[in-house]
Design a protein around this motif. Structure first.
Motif, PDB file in Angstrom:
ATOM      1  N   TRP A 163       6.499  23.245 -27.292  1.00 14.02           N
ATOM      2  CA  TRP A 163       6.594  21.894 -26.731  1.00 14.02           C
ATOM      3  C   TRP A 163       7.451  21.034 -27.659  1.00 14.02           C
ATOM      4  CZ3 TRP A 163       4.103  20.232 -22.167  1.00 14.02           C
ATOM      5  CH2 TRP A 163       3.218  21.156 -21.599  1.00 14.02           C
ATOM      6  N   GLN A 164       8.506  20.473 -27.098  1.00 18.34           N
ATOM      7  CA  GLN A 164       9.410  19.622 -27.875  1.00 18.34           C
ATOM      8  C   GLN A 164      10.174  18.721 -26.909  1.00 18.34           C
ATOM      9  OE1 GLN A 164      10.627  21.595 -31.257  1.00 18.34           O
ATOM     10  NE2 GLN A 164      12.551  20.559 -31.546  1.00 18.34           N
ATOM     11  N   GLY A 165      10.364  17.468 -27.272  1.00 17.61           N
ATOM     12  CA  GLY A 165      11.108  16.553 -26.399  1.00 17.61           C
ATOM     13  C   GLY A 165      10.176  15.721 -25.532  1.00 17.61           C
ATOM     14  N   THR A 166      10.642  15.354 -24.347  1.00 16.17           N
ATOM     15  CA  THR A 166       9.964  14.371 -23.495  1.00 16.17           C
ATOM     16  C   THR A 166       9.332  15.035 -22.273  1.00 16.17           C
ATOM     17  OG1 THR A 166      11.604  12.759 -24.185  1.00 16.17           O
ATOM     18  CG2 THR A 166      10.322  12.206 -22.244  1.00 16.17           C
ATOM     19  N   TYR A 167       8.100  14.645 -21.961  1.00 17.08           N
ATOM     20  CA  TYR A 167       7.380  15.198 -20.803  1.00 17.08           C
ATOM     21  C   TYR A 167       6.631  14.087 -20.072  1.00 17.08           C
ATOM     22  CZ  TYR A 167       8.022  19.664 -23.219  1.00 17.08           C
ATOM     23  OH  TYR A 167       8.565  20.757 -23.849  1.00 17.08           O
ATOM     24  N   ASN A 168       6.574  14.193 -18.746  1.00 18.68           N
ATOM     25  CA  ASN A 168       5.716  13.328 -17.946  1.00 18.68           C
ATOM     26  C   ASN A 168       4.292  13.872 -17.977  1.00 18.68           C
ATOM     27  OD1 ASN A 168       7.846  11.663 -17.077  1.00 18.68           O
ATOM     28  ND2 ASN A 168       8.341  13.059 -15.392  1.00 18.68           N
ATOM     29  N   ALA A 169       3.323  12.995 -18.257  1.00 21.89           N
ATOM     30  CA  ALA A 169       1.908  13.382 -18.244  1.00 21.89           C
ATOM     31  C   ALA A 169       1.254  12.798 -16.995  1.00 21.89           C
ATOM     32  CB  ALA A 169       1.205  12.888 -19.504  1.00 21.89           C
ATOM     33  N   VAL A 170       1.499  13.496 -15.875  1.00 22.87           N
ATOM     34  CA  VAL A 170       0.951  13.105 -14.568  1.00 22.87           C
ATOM     35  C   VAL A 170       0.594  14.388 -13.821  1.00 22.87           C
ATOM     36  CG1 VAL A 170       2.299  10.961 -14.348  1.00 22.87           C
ATOM     37  CG2 VAL A 170       3.269  13.113 -13.513  1.00 22.87           C
ATOM     38  N   THR A 171      -0.300  14.293 -12.838  1.00 18.28           N
ATOM     39  CA  THR A 171      -0.600  15.484 -12.043  1.00 18.28           C
ATOM     40  C   THR A 171       0.545  15.746 -11.052  1.00 18.28           C
ATOM     41  OG1 THR A 171      -1.628  14.398 -10.156  1.00 18.28           O
ATOM     42  CG2 THR A 171      -3.053  14.894 -12.039  1.00 18.28           C
ATOM     43  N   PRO A 172       0.565  16.933 -10.469  1.00 20.11           N
ATOM     44  CA  PRO A 172       1.626  17.250  -9.498  1.00 20.11           C
ATOM     45  C   PRO A 172       1.474  16.528  -8.161  1.00 20.11           C
ATOM     46  CG  PRO A 172       0.535  19.250 -10.335  1.00 20.11           C
ATOM     47  CD  PRO A 172      -0.304  18.090 -10.742  1.00 20.11           C
ATOM     48  N   ASN A 173       0.411  15.704  -8.005  1.00 21.90           N
ATOM     49  CA  ASN A 173       0.135  15.117  -6.690  1.00 21.90           C
ATOM     50  C   ASN A 173      -0.015  13.596  -6.733  1.00 21.90           C
ATOM     51  OD1 ASN A 173      -0.165  17.679  -5.112  1.00 21.90           O
ATOM     52  ND2 ASN A 173      -1.764  18.029  -6.637  1.00 21.90           N
TER      53      ASN A 173
ATOM     54  N   GLN B 206      -1.937  24.036 -17.189  1.00 22.70           N
ATOM     55  CA  GLN B 206      -2.696  24.120 -15.935  1.00 22.70           C
ATOM     56  C   GLN B 206      -3.654  22.946 -15.837  1.00 22.70           C
ATOM     57  OE1 GLN B 206      -4.362  28.144 -16.199  1.00 22.70           O
ATOM     58  NE2 GLN B 206      -2.748  28.847 -14.827  1.00 22.70           N
ATOM     59  N   PHE B 207      -3.568  22.226 -14.743  1.00 25.12           N
ATOM     60  CA  PHE B 207      -4.431  21.059 -14.533  1.00 25.12           C
ATOM     61  C   PHE B 207      -5.805  21.497 -14.028  1.00 25.12           C
ATOM     62  CE2 PHE B 207      -0.209  19.284 -14.396  1.00 25.12           C
ATOM     63  CZ  PHE B 207      -0.354  18.040 -14.998  1.00 25.12           C
ATOM     64  N   GLU B 208      -6.824  20.900 -14.617  1.00 24.43           N
ATOM     65  CA  GLU B 208      -8.182  21.126 -14.129  1.00 24.43           C
ATOM     66  C   GLU B 208      -8.438  20.278 -12.888  1.00 24.43           C
ATOM     67  OE1 GLU B 208     -12.696  20.907 -15.983  1.00 24.43           O
ATOM     68  OE2 GLU B 208     -10.982  20.856 -17.350  1.00 24.43           O
ATOM     69  N   TYR B 209      -7.770  19.110 -12.836  1.00 25.16           N
ATOM     70  CA  TYR B 209      -7.956  18.163 -11.723  1.00 25.16           C
ATOM     71  C   TYR B 209      -6.600  17.801 -11.120  1.00 25.16           C
ATOM     72  CZ  TYR B 209     -12.417  17.642 -14.167  1.00 25.16           C
ATOM     73  OH  TYR B 209     -13.621  17.880 -14.796  1.00 25.16           O
TER      74      TYR B 209
ATOM     75  N   GLY C 233       0.818  -1.225   0.000  1.00 25.37           N
ATOM     76  CA  GLY C 233       0.000   0.000   0.000  1.00 25.37           C
ATOM     77  C   GLY C 233       0.844   1.265   0.000  1.00 25.37           C
ATOM     78  N   LYS C 234       2.165   1.105   0.151  1.00 33.93           N
ATOM     79  CA  LYS C 234       3.058   2.280   0.225  1.00 33.93           C
ATOM     80  C   LYS C 234       3.578   2.703  -1.141  1.00 33.93           C
ATOM     81  CE  LYS C 234       4.627   1.037   4.873  1.00 33.93           C
ATOM     82  NZ  LYS C 234       5.746   0.474   5.658  1.00 33.93           N
ATOM     83  N   GLN C 235       3.328   1.867  -2.176  1.00 30.44           N
ATOM     84  CA  GLN C 235       3.851   2.189  -3.504  1.00 30.44           C
ATOM     85  C   GLN C 235       3.112   3.399  -4.083  1.00 30.44           C
ATOM     86  OE1 GLN C 235       1.962  -0.390  -2.694  1.00 30.44           O
ATOM     87  NE2 GLN C 235       0.881  -1.300  -4.421  1.00 30.44           N
ATOM     88  N   TYR C 236       3.870   4.275  -4.758  1.00 31.83           N
ATOM     89  CA  TYR C 236       3.288   5.497  -5.307  1.00 31.83           C
ATOM     90  C   TYR C 236       2.593   5.235  -6.626  1.00 31.83           C
ATOM     91  CZ  TYR C 236       5.073   8.819  -1.902  1.00 31.83           C
ATOM     92  OH  TYR C 236       5.292   9.529  -0.754  1.00 31.83           O
ATOM     93  N   MET C 237       1.469   5.938  -6.813  1.00 26.55           N
ATOM     94  CA  MET C 237       0.721   5.911  -8.073  1.00 26.55           C
ATOM     95  C   MET C 237       0.715   7.330  -8.639  1.00 26.55           C
ATOM     96  SD  MET C 237      -2.517   3.620  -6.735  1.00 26.55           S
ATOM     97  CE  MET C 237      -3.368   3.556  -8.306  1.00 26.55           C
ATOM     98  N   SER C 238       1.227   7.480  -9.843  1.00 27.63           N
ATOM     99  CA  SER C 238       1.218   8.777 -10.513  1.00 27.63           C
ATOM    100  C   SER C 238       0.134   8.740 -11.579  1.00 27.63           C
ATOM    101  CB  SER C 238       2.593   9.059 -11.125  1.00 27.63           C
ATOM    102  OG  SER C 238       3.541   9.252 -10.100  1.00 27.63           O
ATOM    103  N   TRP C 239      -0.819   9.644 -11.496  1.00 29.67           N
ATOM    104  CA  TRP C 239      -2.073   9.531 -12.231  1.00 29.67           C
ATOM    105  C   TRP C 239      -2.389  10.842 -12.952  1.00 29.67           C
ATOM    106  CZ3 TRP C 239      -5.708  13.112 -10.813  1.00 29.67           C
ATOM    107  CH2 TRP C 239      -5.449  13.787  -9.609  1.00 29.67           C
ATOM    108  N   ILE C 240      -3.381  10.770 -13.859  1.00 27.81           N
ATOM    109  CA  ILE C 240      -3.878  11.973 -14.539  1.00 27.81           C
ATOM    110  C   ILE C 240      -5.320  11.714 -14.961  1.00 27.81           C
ATOM    111  CG2 ILE C 240      -2.951  11.234 -16.796  1.00 27.81           C
ATOM    112  CD1 ILE C 240      -2.388  14.252 -17.362  1.00 27.81           C
ATOM    113  N   HIS C 241      -6.193  12.705 -14.782  1.00 29.53           N
ATOM    114  CA  HIS C 241      -7.582  12.613 -15.264  1.00 29.53           C
ATOM    115  C   HIS C 241      -7.557  12.636 -16.790  1.00 29.53           C
ATOM    116  CE1 HIS C 241     -11.721  13.813 -16.195  1.00 29.53           C
ATOM    117  NE2 HIS C 241     -12.065  13.596 -14.934  1.00 29.53           N
ATOM    118  N   ILE C 242      -8.394  11.823 -17.427  1.00 32.12           N
ATOM    119  CA  ILE C 242      -8.345  11.693 -18.887  1.00 32.12           C
ATOM    120  C   ILE C 242      -8.549  13.024 -19.607  1.00 32.12           C
ATOM    121  CG2 ILE C 242     -10.794  11.035 -19.115  1.00 32.12           C
ATOM    122  CD1 ILE C 242      -9.721   9.054 -21.377  1.00 32.12           C
TER     123      ILE C 242
END
Length: 307
Positions: free
Chosen positions: A223-233, A290-293, A198-207
């Motif tokens: 925008w060019q190159g590599t980006y993580n598509a996850v929320t800041p939390n 800017q994230f909506e969620y 239960g301690k493992q981290y989940m990095s998520w994003i609303h569709i």
């Protein structure tokens, strides 16, 4: 409102992300076509292709102003036999190589190539914060190997001088498919529990945030190159399960599902839910997205608030 003559070609357009992205692009005034092994589906124009045999309709890339490359066999639909693993890898790498070949050999007016990847590239990293400079996990990690080869194939497009953006996508939250309904089902039945430690981290994003991000990457030449598509939390698996139970108004009555039990049921595929990936969103934030969620509870309430 965007001019309707701007045309987007999507590989994997029939998948979870592709269908929602298609809807949002149409709403924004784009024309959308899908690459598909079938001739036609729904109300979207489609061009035929077959990455396994290297065949593609000659008109497909001539159609497009932008290409969004999402095609790939699902990693969570069935156990990972050797044959299934080959299919998961080949569907991503073969499709991307085919698009790179066509962009190299045919006349086209493609302005940008947006290609999916996955945060699985980082492997199981415990609580370390992972950003785009973090090297891929070793080659004995299957998902990391898939993502690494997928990204290498996308770099063939970049070498042609086409603006290329590689998007490392986290766990996509949607009530229409993907991981969330599978996680929510036992919670709804009051059999929900944290998985493994239960301690493992989940990095998520609303569709919807993911699709807005893909559109911004497509439209904005910065925008060019590599980006993580996850929320800041990112959250731990325990936090995720607890928040989901709260939103669904269900108690969590079971203890944790032990790691050995998951491995027994899921085999090697259990690494999807057991790997810990605490992934940074700093680079997309610095780029002005800017994230909506941004918060998990808010994202889950947007999906399940009526239940």
């Amino acid at each position: 409102m965007k001019q309707s003559l701007r045309k987007v070609l999507i590989s994997g357009g029939r998948g979870l992300i592709g269908m929602r992205l298609s809807e949002m692009l149409i709403d924004a005034g784009y024309e959308v076509a899908h690459l598909s092994r079938q001739t036609s589906h729904g109300h979207y124009c489609s061009f035929r292709w077959d990455p396994a045999t290297g065949q593609i309709d000659e008109g497909a890339l001539r159609y497009a102003d932008y290409v969004v490359n999402l095609a790939g066999a699902s990693v969570s639909d069935e156990k990972w036999s050797e044959e299934r693993k080959r299919e998961i890898l080949d569907s991503r790498v073969g499709g991307t190589n085919l698009l790179a070949r066509e962009l190299r050999e045919r006349d086209h007016h493609v302005k940008a190539f947006i290609s999916a990847s996955a945060i699985g590239i980082y492997g199981d990293a415990n609580g370390r914060l992972l950003d785009e400079t973090t090297p891929p996990a070793p080659s004995d990690d299957f998902l990391a190997t898939v993502a690494t080869q997928w990204e290498q194939a996308a770099h063939h497009v970049q070498e042609l001088g086409i603006r290329t953006v590689v998007t490392r996508i986290g766990i996509v939250l949607s009530d229409a498919g993907g991981a969330l309904p599978q996680i929510a089902r036992p919670v709804k039945l009051m059999a929900g529990a944290a998985l493994g430690s239960g301690k493992q981290y989940m990095s998520w994003i609303h569709i919807d945030d993911l699709c807005r991000l893909l559109i911004q990457m497509m439209e904005d030449t910065d925008w060019q190159g590599t980006y993580n598509a996850v929320t800041p939390n990112p959250v731990t698996n325990k936090e995720f399960t607890t928040t989901l139970a709260e939103v669904l108004h269900r108690p969590l009555v079971l203890p944790k599902v032990p790691e050995f039990g998951l491995k027994l049921v899921m085999g090697e595929m259990s690494e999807i839910v057991l790997a810990s990936q605490r992934v940074s969103a700093q680079k997309v934030l610095q780029q002005g997205f800017q994230f909506e969620y941004p918060e998990l509870k808010q994202a889950l309430e947007a999906l399940y608030g009526e239940e």
